[in-house]
Structures are given as structure tokens and as C-alpha cells.
Scaffold this motif. Structure first.
Motif, PDB file in Angstrom:
ATOM      1  N   MET A   1       0.846  -1.213   0.000  1.00  0.00           N
ATOM      2  CA  MET A   1       0.000   0.000   0.000  1.00  0.00           C
ATOM      3  C   MET A   1       0.868   1.245   0.000  1.00  0.00           C
ATOM      4  O   MET A   1       1.724   1.414   0.852  1.00  0.00           O
ATOM      5  CB  MET A   1      -0.898  -0.052   1.249  1.00  0.00           C
ATOM      6  N   LYS A   2       0.653   2.099  -1.004  1.00  0.00           N
ATOM      7  CA  LYS A   2       1.433   3.330  -1.091  1.00  0.00           C
ATOM      8  C   LYS A   2       0.547   4.535  -0.778  1.00  0.00           C
ATOM      9  O   LYS A   2      -0.512   4.699  -1.373  1.00  0.00           O
ATOM     10  CB  LYS A   2       2.001   3.500  -2.499  1.00  0.00           C
ATOM     11  N   PHE A   3       1.025   5.374   0.141  1.00  0.00           N
ATOM     12  CA  PHE A   3       0.286   6.586   0.501  1.00  0.00           C
ATOM     13  C   PHE A   3       0.992   7.818  -0.066  1.00  0.00           C
ATOM     14  O   PHE A   3       2.224   7.866  -0.112  1.00  0.00           O
ATOM     15  CB  PHE A   3       0.250   6.777   2.023  1.00  0.00           C
ATOM     16  N   ALA A   4       0.211   8.797  -0.464  1.00  0.00           N
ATOM     17  CA  ALA A   4       0.728  10.149  -0.690  1.00  0.00           C
ATOM     18  C   ALA A   4       0.051  11.048   0.335  1.00  0.00           C
ATOM     19  O   ALA A   4      -1.160  10.960   0.536  1.00  0.00           O
ATOM     20  CB  ALA A   4       0.410  10.628  -2.097  1.00  0.00           C
ATOM     21  N   ILE A   5       0.845  11.864   1.006  1.00  0.00           N
ATOM     22  CA  ILE A   5       0.309  12.744   2.042  1.00  0.00           C
ATOM     23  C   ILE A   5       0.330  14.181   1.516  1.00  0.00           C
ATOM     24  O   ILE A   5       1.371  14.654   1.049  1.00  0.00           O
ATOM     25  CB  ILE A   5       1.163  12.677   3.326  1.00  0.00           C
ATOM     26  N   VAL A 116       0.681  16.211  -8.373  1.00  0.00           N
ATOM     27  CA  VAL A 116      -0.083  15.421  -9.336  1.00  0.00           C
ATOM     28  C   VAL A 116       0.534  14.021  -9.471  1.00  0.00           C
ATOM     29  O   VAL A 116      -0.162  13.004  -9.412  1.00  0.00           O
ATOM     30  CB  VAL A 116      -0.113  16.126 -10.707  1.00  0.00           C
ATOM     31  N   ASP A 117       1.846  13.996  -9.596  1.00  0.00           N
ATOM     32  CA  ASP A 117       2.573  12.736  -9.754  1.00  0.00           C
ATOM     33  C   ASP A 117       2.347  11.810  -8.555  1.00  0.00           C
ATOM     34  O   ASP A 117       2.069  10.619  -8.716  1.00  0.00           O
ATOM     35  CB  ASP A 117       4.057  13.083  -9.912  1.00  0.00           C
ATOM     36  N   ALA A 118       2.426  12.375  -7.342  1.00  0.00           N
ATOM     37  CA  ALA A 118       2.219  11.567  -6.135  1.00  0.00           C
ATOM     38  C   ALA A 118       0.776  11.080  -6.052  1.00  0.00           C
ATOM     39  O   ALA A 118       0.506   9.940  -5.657  1.00  0.00           O
ATOM     40  CB  ALA A 118       2.587  12.372  -4.889  1.00  0.00           C
ATOM     41  N   SER A 119      -0.155  11.953  -6.454  1.00  0.00           N
ATOM     42  CA  SER A 119      -1.564  11.580  -6.387  1.00  0.00           C
ATOM     43  C   SER A 119      -1.865  10.391  -7.294  1.00  0.00           C
ATOM     44  O   SER A 119      -2.586   9.474  -6.915  1.00  0.00           O
ATOM     45  CB  SER A 119      -2.457  12.750  -6.821  1.00  0.00           C
ATOM     46  N   VAL A 125      -4.497   8.821  -1.398  1.00  0.00           N
ATOM     47  CA  VAL A 125      -4.043  10.196  -1.175  1.00  0.00           C
ATOM     48  C   VAL A 125      -4.772  10.710   0.059  1.00  0.00           C
ATOM     49  O   VAL A 125      -6.002  10.682   0.108  1.00  0.00           O
ATOM     50  CB  VAL A 125      -4.384  11.109  -2.368  1.00  0.00           C
ATOM     51  N   ILE A 126      -4.022  11.146   1.052  1.00  0.00           N
ATOM     52  CA  ILE A 126      -4.666  11.623   2.277  1.00  0.00           C
ATOM     53  C   ILE A 126      -4.327  13.099   2.446  1.00  0.00           C
ATOM     54  O   ILE A 126      -3.156  13.471   2.534  1.00  0.00           O
ATOM     55  CB  ILE A 126      -4.231  10.818   3.512  1.00  0.00           C
TER      56      ILE A 126
ATOM     57  N   ALA B  27      -3.668  23.837  -8.968  1.00  0.00           N
ATOM     58  CA  ALA B  27      -3.478  22.379  -8.930  1.00  0.00           C
ATOM     59  C   ALA B  27      -4.245  21.716 -10.075  1.00  0.00           C
ATOM     60  O   ALA B  27      -3.741  20.788 -10.722  1.00  0.00           O
ATOM     61  CB  ALA B  27      -3.925  21.813  -7.581  1.00  0.00           C
ATOM     62  N   ALA B  28      -5.452  22.217 -10.341  1.00  0.00           N
ATOM     63  CA  ALA B  28      -6.262  21.657 -11.430  1.00  0.00           C
ATOM     64  C   ALA B  28      -5.568  21.859 -12.778  1.00  0.00           C
ATOM     65  O   ALA B  28      -5.478  20.936 -13.597  1.00  0.00           O
ATOM     66  CB  ALA B  28      -7.645  22.303 -11.447  1.00  0.00           C
ATOM     67  N   LEU B  29      -5.054  23.067 -12.988  1.00  0.00           N
ATOM     68  CA  LEU B  29      -4.399  23.361 -14.264  1.00  0.00           C
ATOM     69  C   LEU B  29      -3.128  22.522 -14.424  1.00  0.00           C
ATOM     70  O   LEU B  29      -2.814  22.059 -15.528  1.00  0.00           O
ATOM     71  CB  LEU B  29      -4.065  24.860 -14.356  1.00  0.00           C
ATOM     72  N   THR B  30      -2.426  22.316 -13.327  1.00  0.00           N
ATOM     73  CA  THR B  30      -1.213  21.492 -13.401  1.00  0.00           C
ATOM     74  C   THR B  30      -1.555  20.042 -13.746  1.00  0.00           C
ATOM     75  O   THR B  30      -0.914  19.430 -14.598  1.00  0.00           O
ATOM     76  CB  THR B  30      -0.441  21.530 -12.066  1.00  0.00           C
ATOM     77  N   ALA B  31      -2.579  19.517 -13.076  1.00  0.00           N
ATOM     78  CA  ALA B  31      -2.992  18.138 -13.363  1.00  0.00           C
ATOM     79  C   ALA B  31      -3.390  17.999 -14.830  1.00  0.00           C
ATOM     80  O   ALA B  31      -3.039  17.018 -15.492  1.00  0.00           O
ATOM     81  CB  ALA B  31      -4.144  17.730 -12.451  1.00  0.00           C
TER      82      ALA B  31
END
Lengths: 132, 121
Positions: A1-5, A116-119, A125-126, B27-31
Motif C-alpha cells: 500500500m502506497k500513501f501520498a500525504i 499530481v505525480d504523487a496523487s 491520497v490523504i 493544482a487543477a491546471l497542473t494536473a
């Protein structure tokens, strides 16, 4: 399980900042893989190394630094949010012609792409302090 | 329940009371720039971002009323609001700067289940 905080809450006026730290500590102790901690919004003030709370209060900055060095976790601070609030590494301080920088060791300034990458890369994602 | 997109960004703050809305939109625009399929839910005071005829010129804040119509250029086309939030604030869908999908509470709740990840601002 991988989390992004993801931490959004102010270190001085939200519960979220302290809860994010404690949650991340607990997750790591349970063997969860924490891909990245991303500091956005007011939480970027956590990365100001000039923060100096009285001795009997928790120093969130130091606690995050300890966690990062114990568990090799990335602490990424949104560069736009940080610069806007006066948190700069040496490079940004030079760019904006300031005489000093104040980004704490263990933290790194980077772009929103890291959020974005982590999400996308995490199973969960917490977010802490969505309502600030 | 079928998945709509990878990311749901929830904007809960009005445009000029702080930086939350601005940073949420960033954040939305980056995504979108990273080509991550995403949806936007304007919740609670977040729907004020959609108010037409904003005149923030007198405020010490950046005009965000131009950003929302620009979302389509970034292929951000799934925009949602809750009917309850519109009613509570005396707003009508036809007054908004862009076309949005209006959801009842149950549909809004389902929206959270139909995305893999949620970022809330």
C-alpha cells in the motif's frame, strides 16, 4: 500500500498540520510506503527553518525533519506557494534578490507536478487541512 | 460504480477570501497539463468562483473570474456544483460563467466514489 500525504493546513492555526505529522509517523511505523509528503497552501510555513516555538511546544519542522531522515521520506514544498509566503531556498532567494534563505534542511522546493505525480502514483491520497 | 476520472478536485472556498481557491485552481491546471483526467466540484462557497459579472478590481486580489472560463482550454470539462449550494446562495445555473452539471446531494456523494483520488482545497 502506497500513501501520498498532502498537507494544506497552517502549522500555527490548524490541527491539520500536527495530525498530518502524527498520521504519517503512524503509517510509517506500520510499514506503509509513503511516496511523498507534499506541502501546499499555508502548510509551506512548516518548512521555514527560522520557526522557533518555545521549548515546551512541539517543533513541527524538526519533527518532520526527523521523520524524513529516519524513514527516507521526500518532503516536497510547493515552490509557488512557498515563495508567495516567504519560504525560499538559496536559489529562490538569489532569484528574488533577498539576502537570506530560510528553507529547512530535509525539505525541497518543487513544482505542483510533484503533487499530481504523487496523487496518481499512490494507492491512497490523504489530505490534511482541506478546509483550512 | 463506474469510474469517471482519476482525480476529483474539490474547491470549497470563494475566490477572494484567501488563497485556497487560487491554489486549488493552480493544482487543477497542473494536473490537466500532465494530462491527468480530472473533474472539478465547486462546493459550498466554491461556487462563487462561477459567479458571472465579478468585479474584483477594487480588491487586493487577482481576478479569478477569467480562469474558470479558461478551464475548457485545458480540457477540464467535467464541472459540477450542488443544487443545494446554488439555492442557499440565491444563484441559478444560467447565471454562471460556464456550463456545469448540477447535482443533488446523493449524486454529489456518488461523485466522490467515482474518482480514484480526491484533492480538496
Amino acid at each position: 500500500m502506497k500513501f501520498a500525504i498532502v498537507v494544506n493546513g497552517s502549522p500555527s492555526s490548524s490541527q491539520a498540520a500536527a495530525t498530518a505529522l502524527r498520521f504519517t509517523e503512524a503509517a510509517l511505523h506500520q510499514g506503509v510506503d509513503v511516496l511523498r509528503v507534499f506541502f501546499y497552501g499555508e502548510s509551506v510555513l512548516t518548512a521555514n527553518r527560522l520557526t522557533h516555538p518555545p521549548q515546551d511546544e512541539t517543533n513541527l519542522t524538526q519533527r518532520w525533519q526527523q521523520l524524513a531522515s529516519d524513514h527516507d521520506v521526500e518532503l516536497i514544498v510547493c515552490i509557488a506557494a512557498a515563495v508567495r509566503r516567504g519560504v525560499m531556498d538559496e536559489r529562490e532567494a538569489k532569484r528574488y534578490e533577498h539576502t537570506a534563505d530560510n528553507l529547512a534542511d530535509g525539505f525541497e522546493l518543487s513544482g505542483l507536478g510533484q503533487l499530481v505525480d504523487a496523487s496518481i502514483g499512490a494507492d491512497r491520497v490523504i489530505t490534511f487541512g482541506g478546509r483550512a | 460504480m463506474s469510474q469517471i476520472a482519476d482525480l476529483l478536485l474539490v474547491l470549497r472556498h470563494g475566490p477572494y477570501g484567501g488563497l485556497n481557491a487560487r491554489e486549488g485552481l493552480d493544482a487543477a491546471l497542473t494536473a490537466a497539463a500532465f494530462e491527468v483526467p480530472l473533474s472539478l466540484l465547486f462546493l459550498n462557497d466554491g461556487i462563487y468562483l462561477l459567479q458571472s459579472d465579478q468585479q474584483p478590481g477594487q480588491l487586493p486580489a487577482k481576478d479569478l473570474s477569467k480562469t474558470v472560463p479558461a478551464l475548457a482550454m485545458y480540457d477540464i470539462e467535467r464541472l459540477y456544483v450542488r443544487s443545494r449550494d446554488l439555492e442557499q446562495r440565491g444563484m441559478k445555473p444560467e447565471q454562471l460563467v460556464v456550463e456545469v452539471e448540477v447535482l443533488d446531494d446523493e449524486q454529489a456523494a456518488n461523485l466522490f466514489h467515482q474518482h480514484r483520488h480526491i484533492l480538496s482545497f
